[in-house]
Write an enzyme that holds these catalytic residues in place. Sequence first.
Site, PDB file in Angstrom:
ATOM      1  N   PRO A  98       0.835  -1.208   0.000  1.00 17.17           N
ATOM      2  CA  PRO A  98       0.000   0.000   0.000  1.00 17.17           C
ATOM      3  C   PRO A  98       0.874   1.265   0.000  1.00 17.17           C
ATOM      4  O   PRO A  98       1.917   1.292   0.666  1.00 17.17           O
ATOM      5  CB  PRO A  98      -0.781  -0.105   1.318  1.00 17.17           C
ATOM      6  CG  PRO A  98      -0.690  -1.529   1.728  1.00 17.17           C
ATOM      7  CD  PRO A  98       0.580  -2.079   1.150  1.00 17.17           C
ATOM      8  N   GLY A 104       6.831   1.555   3.286  1.00 15.54           N
ATOM      9  CA  GLY A 104       8.061   1.585   2.483  1.00 15.54           C
ATOM     10  C   GLY A 104       7.866   1.285   1.008  1.00 15.54           C
ATOM     11  O   GLY A 104       8.785   0.794   0.349  1.00 15.54           O
ATOM     12  N   ALA A 107      10.476   3.038  -1.389  1.00 15.64           N
ATOM     13  CA  ALA A 107      11.828   2.473  -1.287  1.00 15.64           C
ATOM     14  C   ALA A 107      11.875   1.093  -1.943  1.00 15.64           C
ATOM     15  O   ALA A 107      12.838   0.755  -2.639  1.00 15.64           O
ATOM     16  CB  ALA A 107      12.249   2.376   0.179  1.00 15.64           C
ATOM     17  N   ALA A 108      10.820   0.295  -1.756  1.00 14.19           N
ATOM     18  CA  ALA A 108      10.831  -1.067  -2.304  1.00 14.19           C
ATOM     19  C   ALA A 108      10.775  -1.052  -3.829  1.00 14.19           C
ATOM     20  O   ALA A 108      11.472  -1.821  -4.495  1.00 14.19           O
ATOM     21  CB  ALA A 108       9.659  -1.865  -1.728  1.00 14.19           C
ATOM     22  N   ASP A 151      14.732   2.967   5.722  1.00 16.37           N
ATOM     23  CA  ASP A 151      13.778   2.295   4.816  1.00 16.37           C
ATOM     24  C   ASP A 151      14.513   1.588   3.674  1.00 16.37           C
ATOM     25  O   ASP A 151      14.278   0.406   3.403  1.00 16.37           O
ATOM     26  CB  ASP A 151      12.789   3.306   4.211  1.00 16.37           C
ATOM     27  CG  ASP A 151      11.772   3.792   5.220  1.00 16.37           C
ATOM     28  OD1 ASP A 151      11.962   3.525   6.421  1.00 16.37           O
ATOM     29  OD2 ASP A 151      10.796   4.448   4.818  1.00 16.37           O
TER      30      ASP A 151
END
Length: 317
Positions: A98, A104, A107-108, A151
């Site tokens: 989400p 995060g 960042a992911a 993160d």
Amino acid sequence: MLPIQTTAPGKIILFGEHAVVYGYPAIAAPVTQVRATARIEPGDGSGARLVLPDLGRMQSLLEAAADDALALAIHLVKEAAGLSELPDFSLTVTSSIPIASGLGSGAAVTAAAVRALALFLNRPDLATNEQVSALTYEVERIHHGTPSGIDNTVVSYEQPIFFVRQQPHNRIEPFPVGRPLYFLIGDTGVASPTKLAVGDVRRQWEAAPDRFNHLFAGCGRLTEAAREAIEQGDLARLGELMQANHALLQEMTVSSPELDRLVAAASAAGALGAKLSGGGRGGNMIALVRDAAASSVRQALIQAGAKQVLATTLPQT
Ligand code: MEV
């Protein structure tokens, strides 16, 4: 050449959010049930292309806005690889994390894309956890003001991390988990960009440095104690420390009525501890529960207004 596919998980901050920006320790863990996925394959001669099915976007890299996170990530990998031109490719990025909820997602997505492109360019040296994290941080810095770096670290290393922001190198310590930890993650459904909460805390810190330094130091001490409790598998103590961390975050004004309601509901339903997680003001809270199902706490979270409840386990190591 076969397509290359990489993923990066979501994350939760277990202890020390906000204080970590000011050099105090924090603990974060991956949420492996939700992920960003990047898939890259050779192009068809029309240059580098970005395909973002979640956003209904498909465009040439040249058309992407200059501050677009993925375009920036690609540019940084190209620079790091010392290339003046990129080969043709098509990069497809999807995510089940989400957004704007403290898990995060930004960042992911960046970390998955960076790793995929580095491998596609046949540069495994740029696809190590350390390099992926460093390049992801650069993108986060441009997008998020003054992120601590926690993160990008946890989504790149994909393991629980004790983290301290410091010069010249951050302290990044994976550490043992003495007993499996089960968390429920309750979503307030209130979108809250981390950048805004971090900027607001900074303004308050500037206006009242002594008070805020004191709050941050308190969070730092809780984080140190929490690492010990996690290593020893002392769940009761860990729960108490979570409650104490939530109280300090309330004093920093980063909680919200929705977060407080979910934290109180989880505790009343038997969670060992609960707190907001991440930037706050909305987004997600976490509850430490006794078993993976924890149906009474899940039920209580839904009744208290959670829009979604995820479950995650940190396995014993
Ligand atoms: C965000 O996940 C955690 C914050 O401490 C911001 C940061 O560390 O950059 C709120």
